[in-house]
Design an enzyme around this catalytic site. Sequence first.
Site, PDB file in Angstrom:
ATOM      1  N   PRO A  65       0.553   0.754  -0.167  1.00 26.41           N
ATOM      2  CA  PRO A  65       0.774   0.754  -1.211  1.00 26.41           C
ATOM      3  C   PRO A  65       0.146  -1.041  -1.468  1.00 26.41           C
ATOM      4  O   PRO A  65       0.428  -0.569  -2.730  1.00 26.41           O
ATOM      5  CB  PRO A  65       2.288   0.791  -1.453  1.00 26.41           C
ATOM      6  CG  PRO A  65       2.483   0.990  -0.139  1.00 26.41           C
ATOM      7  CD  PRO A  65       1.730   1.266   1.676  1.00 26.41           C
ATOM      8  N   TYR A  66      -0.033  -1.590  -0.965  1.00 21.48           N
ATOM      9  CA  TYR A  66      -0.356  -3.241  -1.373  1.00 21.48           C
ATOM     10  C   TYR A  66      -2.264  -3.042  -0.913  1.00 21.48           C
ATOM     11  O   TYR A  66      -2.056  -3.283  -2.710  1.00 21.48           O
ATOM     12  CB  TYR A  66       0.115  -3.926  -0.344  1.00 21.48           C
ATOM     13  CG  TYR A  66      -1.154  -5.444   0.082  1.00 21.48           C
ATOM     14  CD1 TYR A  66      -0.820  -5.991  -0.852  1.00 21.48           C
ATOM     15  CD2 TYR A  66      -2.263  -5.447   1.152  1.00 21.48           C
ATOM     16  CE1 TYR A  66      -1.528  -7.508  -0.868  1.00 21.48           C
ATOM     17  CE2 TYR A  66      -2.608  -7.145   1.072  1.00 21.48           C
ATOM     18  CZ  TYR A  66      -2.359  -7.766  -0.352  1.00 21.48           C
ATOM     19  OH  TYR A  66      -3.042  -9.046  -0.309  1.00 21.48           O
TER      20      TYR A  66
END
Length: 416
Positions: free
Chosen positions: A218-219
Site C-alpha cells: 500500500p505504501y
Amino acid sequence: MIGSRNRAQPRASRPWSFSGMDYSESKKKRNFIGKIVLAAVLTVLCIYMLKNSSGFSTPSLFSRHEPGVTHVLVTGGAGFIGSHAALRLLKDSYRVTIVDNLSRGNLGAIKVLQEQFPEPGRLQFIYADLGDAKAVNKIFAENAFDAVMHFAAVAYVGESTLEPLRYYHNITSNTLVVLEAMAAHGVNTLIYSSTCATYGEPAKMPITEETPQAPINPYGKAKKMAEDIILDFSKNSDMAVMILRYFNVIGSDPDGRLGEAPRPELREHGRISGACFDAALGIIPGLKVKGTDYNTADGTCIRDYIDVTDLVDAHVKALAKAKPGKVGIYNVGTGKGRSVKEFVDACKKATGVDIKVDFLSRRPGDYAEVYSDPSKINRELNWTAQYTDLQESLQIAWKWQKLHQNGYRSSLTSSF
C-alpha cells in the site's frame, strides 16, 4: 353583593406629538444614531491603532514575493528527510515555511532550525494537517509561496500492509489537497518526494525511470497514485514538476545538528539503521533481520542506501532545474546494491558494538532486490551521490544517536 363602583381607570400614557412625530420615538432614534456614531468612532480608532502597530504596518515577509528570494513550502519539514531539506534550503538562502502536524515529525528539529536561522523572514513553522483542506487553503492564502517540496507522508512498508486506508488517505488524498491549493493560489513549482517502492519487484536490475511501476504494498501504491494525480494535473497546467523516486535513506547531518528520531512506538516499522542503533545502545536486545531466503547472494534483501545529505542535494538541484510546463522524473540512489547482512556488518563497525542478530521470516510486502540506475539524474541535474561509504554514513548518524538517545527531547553535550 356589594356593587362595584366605577373607578377612574388610569389613562395610558400617550406620547406627546410634535409635528407628526412622537417624542419617545424621536428620543429612541437619537439614541440609536448615537450608538452607531460611537461604534463608528471606536472602529476607526481600532483601525488607526492597528495600522500604527508594528504587526500591521510591517506585513509578514512570508506574505509577499521578493525579487531574488525564493519562498519554499516544505511539507513534513519536522520529519527526518524534511528537516534536513529545510536545513539545506536555509543554508542556501531560501525562505522556508514548514508545515507539519507532528504526528511523525519532531518539534525539536524545528527548534534546532529556528536557533540556526533566527533572522526575520528566514523560517516559519505552521502546525497544520494537510488533510484539512480549509487549513491548507488558508496557509496558501496568507503566504506567498514560490515552490512546494512535498515530503509529508507516513512511510513504513510494514505498517502500510496493516493500515492501508491510512496510507491512501495520508499520501494520496493529502497530495490532492496540496495540488488543489497550489492551483487555487498560483503556485506552479512542485518537487515531489516519491519512492522506489512504486516499482515493486522488477524482473530486471538496475531500476531506471522507464522500469514499469508495479507496487506490491500500500505504501508504494499510494505513492504511485499520488504521482499519477500530479502527472494528470500537470498535462493541462503550466506547472514545473519534479518527481524524485528515492531508495533507502540513511545518515544524518554531518555537522551533527539533525538526525533521525522516530517515535518509540514506530521503531519496529522503522529503518534498519534505527534498529541497528537501538540494538547498539541496548534499547532493544538485538537486531531482527526479516528474511534470509531471498534469491540473493547471501539470502537477505539487497537495497540501495542513499545518504540523506545526498538526497536533499538532489532536491535542491531539482528545484533549481524545474521549468514551467515540464515534468522531470528521477531515481535518486547510488547505483550500488548492498545486502542486509552487509549493512549489519557495517553498522557493527560504525558503532563498535557486536550487535546480536536474530534471523526471522520475511516481512509482508518486502521485495528481494532493489537498486537504482542514477545515470539520468547524473546527466540532467548534474547530481551524483557523494556519501557512498556505508560505514562512514552510519558513523555520522551514530554520533548523533549517541548524543540524542531520547531523540530531540534530550541530548548530551559534546562536540561533533
